[in-house]
Design an enzyme around this catalytic site. Structure first.
Site, mmCIF file in Angstrom:
data_model
loop_
_atom_site.group_PDB
_atom_site.id
_atom_site.type_symbol
_atom_site.label_atom_id
_atom_site.label_comp_id
_atom_site.label_asym_id
_atom_site.label_seq_id
_atom_site.Cartn_x
_atom_site.Cartn_y
_atom_site.Cartn_z
ATOM 1 C CB CYS A 80 -0.941 0.024 1.253
ATOM 2 S SG CYS A 80 -2.153 0.875 0.859
ATOM 3 C CG HIS A 170 -3.159 -3.474 3.724
ATOM 4 N ND1 HIS A 170 -2.122 -2.816 4.769
ATOM 5 C CD2 HIS A 170 -3.793 -2.383 3.342
ATOM 6 C CE1 HIS A 170 -2.083 -1.646 4.758
ATOM 7 N NE2 HIS A 170 -3.058 -1.358 3.593
ATOM 8 C CD GLU A 172 -0.566 -5.489 6.251
ATOM 9 O OE1 GLU A 172 -0.441 -6.140 5.094
ATOM 10 O OE2 GLU A 172 -0.609 -4.465 6.355
HETATM 11 N N1 GLN Z 1 -3.693 6.261 1.416
HETATM 12 C C1 GLN Z 1 -2.407 5.911 1.552
HETATM 13 C C2 GLN Z 1 -1.358 6.969 0.969
HETATM 14 O O1 GLN Z 1 -1.609 7.343 -0.285
HETATM 15 C C3 GLN Z 1 -2.083 4.641 1.432
HETATM 16 C C4 GLN Z 1 -3.001 3.695 2.476
HETATM 17 C C5 GLN Z 1 -2.561 2.606 2.934
HETATM 18 O O2 GLN Z 1 -1.323 2.366 3.106
HETATM 19 N N2 GLN Z 1 -3.401 1.554 3.729
HETATM 20 O O3 GLN Z 1 -0.063 6.770 1.374
#
Ligand code: GLN
Length: 192
Positions: A80, A170, A172
């Site tokens: 992410c 994710h 995890e």
């Molecule tokens: N929206 C976050 C970003 O732009 C990422 C979201 C996440 O890691 N769950 O950094």
């Protein structure tokens, strides 16, 4: 014994640690320069907020040494926000971070309605895996040398480029440990 460093300045690092420990891996939380001086076999860049993580990496003096490690072939699993840290281009903004992957990402790409969702979808050779998305980015351009590991609704959500794996979702947050096991295998191969 396999030892994996986890960037632990912000975001969802504890969950990665729990999975890795369950797989018999020693984890090292990375919060300052000194933490990366002893050797380890792989690096996790967790989810969170990429702008905050990017800023902290610089302030803590972690940016340069970590960039060097990634360029030298350290296996990386980025989830992410971590994917955003690795992206060579981030749509709509000038700022990039490590920029070690030839991909373009769109942040918060699923909009407000679909900010967070769960699905199960095919991942590389693993078959269906659970995928939890939280204000996730996706990949809009996968450049030369990038392997697409998973797509959901024609959107690329998992890629590998050399030593780096980046996921929109994710792994995890679910109890399926196969993606982490896969990563541990990559770390082993790199060490031969
Ligand atoms: N929206 C976050 C970003 O732009 C990422 C979201 C996440 O890691 N769950 O950094």
């Amino acid at each position: 014994m396999m030892k994996i460093g986890i960037l632990a300045v912000q975001g969802a690092f504890v969950e990665h640690e729990a999975i890795l420990k369950g797989l018999g891996v020693v984890c090292k939380e990375i919060r300052c320069k000194e933490d990366i001086e002893e050797p380890f076999d792989g690096l996790i860049l967790p989810g969170g907020e990429s702008t905050v993580q990017g800023k902290l990496l610089r302030e803590l003096g972690l940016y340069e040494p970590m960039l060097g490690m990634i360029n030298d072939g350290m296996p990386v699993l980025a989830t992410c926000a971590g994917m955003i840290l690795l992206a060579g281009k981030i749509e709509g903004q000038e700022q990039t971070y490590f920029a070690t992957m030839p991909i373009t990402v769109r942040r918060n790409a699923y909009g407000r309605q679909l900010g967070s969702f769960y699905t199960e979808s095919a991942y590389d050779v693993l078959g269906n895996v659970p995928m939890t998305f939280i204000r996730a980015p996706f990949v809009t351009v996968a450049g030369a040398g990038t392997l697409v590991l998973a797509s959901v609704d024609d959107r690329i959500v998992a890629v590998q480029y050399k030593n780096q794996i980046a996921l929109s979702f994710h792994p995890e947050l679910n109890d399926d440990t196969r993606i982490h096991e896969n990563f541990i295998r990559l770390c082993r191969q790199q060490n031969i």
